[in-house]
Design a protein around this motif. Structure first.
Motif, PDB file in Angstrom:
ATOM      1  N   VAL A 176       0.840  -1.205   0.000  1.00 44.05           N
ATOM      2  CA  VAL A 176       0.000   0.000   0.000  1.00 44.05           C
ATOM      3  C   VAL A 176       0.869   1.246   0.000  1.00 44.05           C
ATOM      4  O   VAL A 176       0.656   2.185  -0.784  1.00 44.05           O
ATOM      5  CB  VAL A 176      -0.947   0.013   1.218  1.00 44.05           C
ATOM      6  CG1 VAL A 176      -1.697   1.345   1.292  1.00 44.05           C
ATOM      7  CG2 VAL A 176      -1.941  -1.133   1.143  1.00 44.05           C
ATOM      8  N   VAL A 177       1.868   1.259   0.893  1.00 45.63           N
ATOM      9  CA  VAL A 177       2.776   2.408   0.992  1.00 45.63           C
ATOM     10  C   VAL A 177       3.532   2.605  -0.323  1.00 45.63           C
ATOM     11  O   VAL A 177       3.734   3.737  -0.774  1.00 45.63           O
ATOM     12  CB  VAL A 177       3.759   2.226   2.169  1.00 45.63           C
ATOM     13  CG1 VAL A 177       4.817   3.328   2.172  1.00 45.63           C
ATOM     14  CG2 VAL A 177       2.994   2.230   3.487  1.00 45.63           C
ATOM     15  N   ALA A 178       3.924   1.498  -0.946  1.00 45.55           N
ATOM     16  CA  ALA A 178       4.639   1.587  -2.229  1.00 45.55           C
ATOM     17  C   ALA A 178       3.759   2.241  -3.296  1.00 45.55           C
ATOM     18  O   ALA A 178       4.227   3.077  -4.076  1.00 45.55           O
ATOM     19  CB  ALA A 178       5.082   0.196  -2.681  1.00 45.55           C
ATOM     20  N   GLY A 179       2.483   1.859  -3.330  1.00 48.08           N
ATOM     21  CA  GLY A 179       1.561   2.472  -4.289  1.00 48.08           C
ATOM     22  C   GLY A 179       1.405   3.963  -4.049  1.00 48.08           C
ATOM     23  O   GLY A 179       1.415   4.760  -4.995  1.00 48.08           O
ATOM     24  N   LEU A 180       1.281   4.352  -2.782  1.00 50.19           N
ATOM     25  CA  LEU A 180       1.189   5.775  -2.437  1.00 50.19           C
ATOM     26  C   LEU A 180       2.462   6.514  -2.828  1.00 50.19           C
ATOM     27  O   LEU A 180       2.415   7.628  -3.365  1.00 50.19           O
ATOM     28  CB  LEU A 180       0.943   5.932  -0.930  1.00 50.19           C
ATOM     29  CG  LEU A 180      -0.491   5.740  -0.448  1.00 50.19           C
ATOM     30  CD1 LEU A 180      -0.522   5.562   1.067  1.00 50.19           C
ATOM     31  CD2 LEU A 180      -1.356   6.917  -0.849  1.00 50.19           C
TER      32      LEU A 180
END
Length: 278
Positions: free
Chosen positions: A259-263
């Motif tokens: 999720v953090v990578a996508g953000l």
């Protein structure tokens, strides 16, 4: 490349990706990737907060912001009345097939394939998984995504980012739809045909935006459409994908990092847009 040409290219790529994702559980032993779903949730959140909403406010002022709630509620009501959302989809432990014509069975399903039915299980989901309802609900989602793509593509860089966000979500979405249909006893040919109809909602939604924009002649239409589309992205990521993954309780760090990578990807792409003068 003109706006129409890029829109045709993007919708064609999403259509191809969705068809490929939908074919995987029908013809191979591939499982759904929760990591990809988590990444797509981060990408959609980032697209909404870092790109779509700032662009909507820049074009239409603060008056566009209430339409975020309109988009959010629209998708909520659609889901509420068609009885399907992400947690009804087969999880990562579901085999794609046990034979050339064997349907995919959810480990929490009780009864025959044609009566697939989930009870309160480890995911905390008590929704009935009905193939036709899944097809209708997910197709409506995809129609809204196509509309969002049409609205975003008014600006070239924003259109590219929203295209990537939709593509990252549609592949696992199509995978899940095929798995549900096979679990309900649909033939491969019929499941593939329904997946193609589901994928075609993207160009249909994009075309709907273009027609409405030409018919309405409202100066702030694009900013309103962007704000409403951002609301649908927020609902899909915050109310569907992330709660389902949270309930699974497995691979928490891995899914959280995705999720953090996508953000982070969406945040970094802000600087790419800035370099092009936006």
């Amino acid at each position: 490349m003109t706006e129409l040409q890029s829109l045709v290219l993007y919708t064609g790529a999403i259509l191809a990706g969705a068809l490929a994702g939908g074919a995987l559980p029908l013809f191979g032993g591939v499982r759904r990737s929760d990591v990809l779903l988590s990444f797509s949730a981060g990408v959609m959140l980032g697209a909404a907060f870092f790109h779509m909403l700032p662009e909507a406010v820049e074009a239409g002022g603060a008056g566009a912001l209430p339409f975020v709630v309109v988009g959010f509620l629209l998708l909520y009501l659609l889901e509420r009345f068609v009885l399907v959302h992400v947690c009804a989809e087969p999880g990562p432990g579901v085999p794609a097939a046990s034979g050339p014509d064997a349907p995919v069975l959810d480990p929490h399903v009780h009864g025959a394939p044609q009566h697939v039915h989930t009870h309160g299980d480890a995911t905390g989901c008590g929704v009935h998984t009905i193939g036709l309802a899944a097809f209708i609900g997910m197709s409506l989602h995809t129609l809204v995504d196509g509309f969002a793509l049409g609205a975003a593509n008014v600006e070239a860089e924003l259109g590219l980012l929203v295209f990537l966000a939709i593509l990252a979500h549609k592949i696992p979405n199509a995978f899940s739809l095929s798995a549900i249909l096979r679990a309900e006893g649909y033939s491969r040919r019929r499941a593939l045909g329904m997946n193609a109809a589901f994928a075609l909602m993207v160009p249909l939604g994009a075309g709907l935006y273009v027609l409405l924009r030409e018919a309405v002649h409202v100066e702030a239409f694009t900013s309103i459409a962007l704000a409403a589309s951002a609301g649908t992205f927020l609902h899909l990521s915050l109310s569907d994908i992330l709660p389902d993954l949270h309930r699974r309780g497995v691979g928490r760090w891995r899914l959280s990092l995705a999720v953090v990578a996508g953000l982070l990807v969406m945040w970094l792409l802000r600087f790419l847009r800035a370099a092009h003068g936006h």
